[in-house]
Enzyme design. Structure first.
Site, mmCIF file in Angstrom:
data_model
loop_
_atom_site.group_PDB
_atom_site.id
_atom_site.type_symbol
_atom_site.label_atom_id
_atom_site.label_comp_id
_atom_site.label_asym_id
_atom_site.label_seq_id
_atom_site.Cartn_x
_atom_site.Cartn_y
_atom_site.Cartn_z
ATOM 1 N N ASP A 13 -70.673 67.783 33.837
ATOM 2 C CA ASP A 13 -70.837 67.932 35.288
ATOM 3 C C ASP A 13 -72.122 67.275 35.809
ATOM 4 O O ASP A 13 -72.720 67.738 36.786
ATOM 5 C CB ASP A 13 -70.814 69.416 35.701
ATOM 6 N N GLU A 14 -72.520 66.199 35.194
ATOM 7 C CA GLU A 14 -73.764 65.520 35.586
ATOM 8 C C GLU A 14 -73.604 64.712 36.864
ATOM 9 O O GLU A 14 -74.600 64.235 37.429
ATOM 10 C CB GLU A 14 -74.234 64.589 34.457
ATOM 11 N N LYS A 16 -70.789 62.403 36.824
ATOM 12 C CA LYS A 16 -70.195 61.179 36.258
ATOM 13 C C LYS A 16 -69.180 60.575 37.217
ATOM 14 O O LYS A 16 -69.135 59.361 37.407
ATOM 15 C CB LYS A 16 -69.510 61.496 34.913
ATOM 16 N N LYS A 18 -68.951 60.648 40.467
ATOM 17 C CA LYS A 18 -69.589 59.926 41.574
ATOM 18 C C LYS A 18 -70.123 58.574 41.113
ATOM 19 O O LYS A 18 -69.917 57.549 41.765
ATOM 20 C CB LYS A 18 -70.733 60.745 42.189
ATOM 21 N N ALA A 39 -61.812 68.373 32.034
ATOM 22 C CA ALA A 39 -62.766 67.632 32.865
ATOM 23 C C ALA A 39 -62.444 67.832 34.343
ATOM 24 O O ALA A 39 -61.292 68.040 34.714
ATOM 25 C CB ALA A 39 -62.705 66.142 32.526
ATOM 26 N N GLY A 40 -63.475 67.770 35.171
ATOM 27 C CA GLY A 40 -63.292 67.794 36.622
ATOM 28 C C GLY A 40 -64.330 66.851 37.204
ATOM 29 O O GLY A 40 -65.520 67.153 37.172
ATOM 30 N N HIS A 41 -63.893 65.698 37.654
ATOM 31 C CA HIS A 41 -64.822 64.683 38.175
ATOM 32 C C HIS A 41 -64.641 64.572 39.686
ATOM 33 O O HIS A 41 -63.560 64.244 40.166
ATOM 34 C CB HIS A 41 -64.569 63.329 37.495
ATOM 35 N N THR A 42 -65.711 64.878 40.409
ATOM 36 C CA THR A 42 -65.628 64.926 41.867
ATOM 37 C C THR A 42 -66.101 63.617 42.476
ATOM 38 O O THR A 42 -67.159 63.115 42.120
ATOM 39 C CB THR A 42 -66.530 66.058 42.405
ATOM 40 N N GLN A 223 -67.023 65.399 29.933
ATOM 41 C CA GLN A 223 -67.943 66.394 29.357
ATOM 42 C C GLN A 223 -69.337 65.768 29.196
ATOM 43 O O GLN A 223 -69.665 64.844 29.930
ATOM 44 C CB GLN A 223 -67.387 66.929 28.030
ATOM 45 N N GLY A 300 -63.833 76.619 38.800
ATOM 46 C CA GLY A 300 -64.464 77.311 39.914
ATOM 47 C C GLY A 300 -65.566 78.274 39.496
ATOM 48 O O GLY A 300 -66.171 78.947 40.335
ATOM 49 N N ARG A 303 -71.805 77.623 37.752
ATOM 50 C CA ARG A 303 -72.494 76.988 36.621
ATOM 51 C C ARG A 303 -73.843 77.650 36.408
ATOM 52 O O ARG A 303 -74.504 78.034 37.366
ATOM 53 C CB ARG A 303 -72.702 75.501 36.914
ATOM 54 N N SER A 411 -79.377 59.347 42.745
ATOM 55 C CA SER A 411 -78.354 59.796 43.684
ATOM 56 C C SER A 411 -78.894 60.975 44.486
ATOM 57 O O SER A 411 -79.464 61.911 43.928
ATOM 58 C CB SER A 411 -77.097 60.180 42.907
ATOM 59 N N VAL A 412 -78.724 60.890 45.816
ATOM 60 C CA VAL A 412 -79.306 61.911 46.698
ATOM 61 C C VAL A 412 -78.238 62.645 47.513
ATOM 62 O O VAL A 412 -78.535 63.291 48.514
ATOM 63 C CB VAL A 412 -80.364 61.278 47.640
HETATM 64 P P1 GDP Z 1 -68.791 65.269 36.603
HETATM 65 O O1 GDP Z 1 -67.903 66.206 35.859
HETATM 66 O O2 GDP Z 1 -69.899 64.748 35.768
HETATM 67 O O3 GDP Z 1 -68.028 64.168 37.288
HETATM 68 O O4 GDP Z 1 -69.480 66.130 37.749
HETATM 69 P P2 GDP Z 1 -68.741 67.194 38.738
HETATM 70 O O5 GDP Z 1 -67.966 66.452 39.735
HETATM 71 O O6 GDP Z 1 -68.049 68.223 37.944
HETATM 72 O O7 GDP Z 1 -70.018 67.905 39.368
HETATM 73 C C1 GDP Z 1 -70.996 67.192 40.023
HETATM 74 C C2 GDP Z 1 -71.101 67.732 41.447
HETATM 75 O O8 GDP Z 1 -72.250 67.180 42.053
HETATM 76 C C3 GDP Z 1 -69.960 67.325 42.344
HETATM 77 O O9 GDP Z 1 -69.721 68.352 43.245
HETATM 78 C C4 GDP Z 1 -70.462 66.077 43.050
HETATM 79 O O10 GDP Z 1 -69.857 65.874 44.313
HETATM 80 C C5 GDP Z 1 -71.903 66.446 43.209
HETATM 81 N N1 GDP Z 1 -72.855 65.348 43.270
HETATM 82 C C6 GDP Z 1 -72.956 64.234 42.500
HETATM 83 N N2 GDP Z 1 -74.096 63.573 42.772
HETATM 84 C C7 GDP Z 1 -74.727 64.276 43.735
HETATM 85 C C8 GDP Z 1 -75.967 64.145 44.399
HETATM 86 O O11 GDP Z 1 -76.749 63.231 44.144
HETATM 87 N N3 GDP Z 1 -76.296 65.105 45.318
HETATM 88 C C9 GDP Z 1 -75.453 66.121 45.631
HETATM 89 N N4 GDP Z 1 -75.824 66.991 46.568
HETATM 90 N N5 GDP Z 1 -74.290 66.295 44.999
HETATM 91 C C10 GDP Z 1 -73.938 65.397 44.060
HETATM 92 P P1 IMO Z 2 -66.714 67.278 32.921
HETATM 93 O O1 IMO Z 2 -66.015 66.034 32.426
HETATM 94 C C1 IMO Z 2 -68.624 71.037 31.948
HETATM 95 C C2 IMO Z 2 -67.046 73.292 28.557
HETATM 96 C C3 IMO Z 2 -66.375 74.607 28.841
HETATM 97 C C4 IMO Z 2 -66.742 75.359 27.564
HETATM 98 C C5 IMO Z 2 -66.662 74.275 26.505
HETATM 99 C C6 IMO Z 2 -65.349 74.246 25.751
HETATM 100 O O2 IMO Z 2 -66.281 67.718 34.257
HETATM 101 O O3 IMO Z 2 -68.190 67.140 32.766
HETATM 102 P P2 IMO Z 2 -62.890 73.450 26.403
HETATM 103 O O4 IMO Z 2 -61.979 73.912 27.481
HETATM 104 O O5 IMO Z 2 -63.214 72.007 26.453
HETATM 105 O O6 IMO Z 2 -62.448 73.884 25.037
HETATM 106 O O7 IMO Z 2 -64.265 74.271 26.674
HETATM 107 O O8 IMO Z 2 -66.839 73.051 27.179
HETATM 108 N N1 IMO Z 2 -66.491 72.121 29.305
HETATM 109 C C7 IMO Z 2 -67.114 71.529 30.328
HETATM 110 N N2 IMO Z 2 -68.257 71.858 30.962
HETATM 111 N N3 IMO Z 2 -67.943 69.931 32.314
HETATM 112 C C8 IMO Z 2 -66.808 69.577 31.674
HETATM 113 O O9 IMO Z 2 -66.190 68.431 31.927
HETATM 114 C C9 IMO Z 2 -66.323 70.413 30.650
HETATM 115 N N4 IMO Z 2 -65.249 70.382 29.844
HETATM 116 C C10 IMO Z 2 -65.371 71.432 29.006
HETATM 117 O O10 IMO Z 2 -66.876 75.221 29.986
HETATM 118 O O11 IMO Z 2 -68.080 75.781 27.643
HETATM 119 MG MG MG Z 3 -67.129 68.120 36.061
#
Ligand code: GDP
Ligand code: IMO
Ligand code: MG
Length: 422
Positions: A13-14, A16, A18, A39-42, A223, A300, A303, A411-412
């Site tokens: 959830d870094e 990625k 975006k 994975a959940g990439h926003t 991840q 949901g 974190r 990123s801001v």
């Molecule tokens: P991913 O799994 O690495 O793609 O990350 P996620 O999408 O799960 O979580 C990152 C969250 O941070 C998302 O809600 C993005 O919309 C948000 N996001 C990414 N970069 C920024 C940023 O620079 N500022 C803010 N406020 N939100 C960001």
């Molecule tokens: P993205 O790509 C954050 C975590 C779960 C749990 C562990 C194992 O969005 O960064 P799993 O269902 O894979 O067996 O769960 O890994 N986890 C993540 N945490 N971002 C993710 O993906 C994750 N995918 C799995 O919360 O701790």
């Molecule tokens: Mg994610």
């Protein structure tokens, strides 16, 4: 741009999604190589929010080819739903998506076993996403998995599924769970297989043909480094190689064809699920949650949050070979008075400047912090390095230096335009 691997340098959830969306502008192909719909990439485009689970984030840009590689585990019903959802939002999903025929299939018994094993573990649970990821990769390693090539061949799929359901129902019964109906699973998966058949191909050959044409490939990590099955905080990890090496095995593109590794990290740290998080801090968690931020894109769940951990990100640079850094969510720290950064761990009399392999030891580590003065200025409107407050620039420079890679992007905000190229 050449062939670029993008990985998460923390616990997932870094941001990625975006950064992938931003970098896709200069890529021809985007490849997912590991993980599944855990994975959940926003990605935000204007006000519209897209959350991608299996489909590469590159799908949101026109004329980009998206590939789901062999290293991914695919829930076919989930993938069909995701494609439907994207189409509903006006996104084209057709010949711009190709799915590897050797990617393994996630089945309902994987999800059920995932849930049951978590119950058995009790207070030692991993906190998985319950998407069946662990059991699916387990079957792959045990050589009893079903692959996409099987799914799109109804007769073969039926034969193999019958045996797998029989065995897994025995296990489910022993665990006190309800057995699955072979007929029902078959029906559901036949339907999904039919819909997915046009997407399924030999993606290894396809990627090599594309490289011969001179196409640039962006590898979309899922991840993060510390969720990697080998390099993460085992057993509190996911079940695939999420680090840069996974991009080669998970796609069939050899290591000597890779040009660059980009590490994505937040300006602070988050983790969802159980396991050690040395810099966890209630104050910063309350602040971010109060802003409506840091809730999981897949489950949901809130974190867990903490200060930036440069021991972890330096370790990530080592195992991924990170060349460039993208630091996201800088704006999350805009109101913080004094910002802490972990520069080492203390464990009894020992001092660590890398992440110890034993999760228990890591859980007992005390972070050694240095402090930075906050900038107390909103950064979300900044569009260039110069427009950032000097204290924010100093902070970014310091965390990049501690991480040991070159700062390339700050990123801001979640939108495309809230991106500063350094
Ligand atoms: P991913 O799994 O690495 O793609 O990350 P996620 O999408 O799960 O979580 C990152 C969250 O941070 C998302 O809600 C993005 O919309 C948000 N996001 C990414 N970069 C920024 C940023 O620079 N500022 C803010 N406020 N939100 C960001
Ligand atoms: P993205 O790509 C954050 C975590 C779960 C749990 C562990 C194992 O969005 O960064 P799993 O269902 O894979 O067996 O769960 O890994 N986890 C993540 N945490 N971002 C993710 O993906 C994750 N995918 C799995 O919360 O701790
Ligand atoms: Mg994610």
């Amino acid at each position: 741009m050449a062939n670029t691997i993008l990985v998460g340098a923390q616990w997932g959830d870094e941001g990625k999604g975006k950064i992938i969306d931003v970098l896709t502008e200069n890529a021809d192909i985007v490849v997912r190589y590991a993980g599944g719909n855990n994975a959940g990439h926003t990605v935000f485009i204007g006000k519209q929010k897209y959350v991608l689970h299996l489909v590469p984030s590159g799908i949101l840009r026109k004329k980009k080819l998206c590939v789901i590689g062999n290293g991914v585990v695919i829930d076919p019903v989930g993938l069909v739903d995701e494609i439907k959802g994207l189409r509903k939002l006006g996104v084209k999903v057709g010949d711009n998506l190709v799915v590897s025929e050797t990617a393994h299939v996630v089945l309902p018994y994987h999800r059920e076993l995932d849930a049951q094993r978590e119950v058995l573990k009790g207070k030692n649970k991993i906190g998985t996403t319950k998407r069946g990821i662990g059991p699916a990769y387990g079957d792959k390693a045990a050589r009893v998995g079903l692959r996409m090539i099987d799914l799109v061949n109804p007769k073969r799929f039926e034969e193999k599924l019958r045996l797998r359901i029989k065995e897994n129902n025995e296990v489910l019964r022993a665990l006190g769970a309800k057995p699955l109906s072979f007929k029902q699973v078959l029906k559901e998966y036949h339907a999904a297989g039919k819909q997915l058949k046009p997407f399924v191909a030999n993606t290894v050959v396809l990627l090599h043909q594309a490289m011969r044409r001179g196409d640039n490939i962006l590898f979309e990590g899922a991840q993060g480094t510390f969720l990697d099955i080998d390099h993460g905080t085992y057993p509190f990890v996911t079940s695939s190689n999420t680090t840069a090496g996974g991009a080669s095995t998970g796609s069939g593109v050899a290591p000597n064809k890779m040009d660059e590794v980009v590490g994505v990290m937040k300006a602070y740290t988050t983790r969802v699920g159980e396991g050690p998080l040395p810099t966890e801090n209630a104050e910063i968690a309350d602040l971010l949650h109060g802003m409506g931020r840091e809730f999981g894109a897949t489950t949901g769940r809130a974190r867990r949050c903490g200060w930036f951990d440069s021991v972890a990100t330096r370790h990530a640079t080592m195992v991924n070979g990170i060349d460039k850094l993208a630091v996201t969510n800088l704006d999350g720290l805009d109101t913080v008075e004094t910002i802490k950064v972990c520069v080492a761990y203390r464990h009894g009399r020992a001092r660590y400047d890398f992440v110890p392999n034993d999760a228990q030891t890591l859980a007992e580590c005390e972070p050694v912090y240095v402090e930075f003065e906050g900038w107390h200025t909103p950064t979300d409107k900044a569009r260039s390095w110069k427009q950032l407050p000097p204290k924010a620039r100093a902070y970014l420079k310091a965390i990049a230096e501690l991480t040991g890679a070159k700062l390339a992007i700050a990123s801001v905000g979640p939108s495309r335009d809230q991106t500063i190229f350094v």
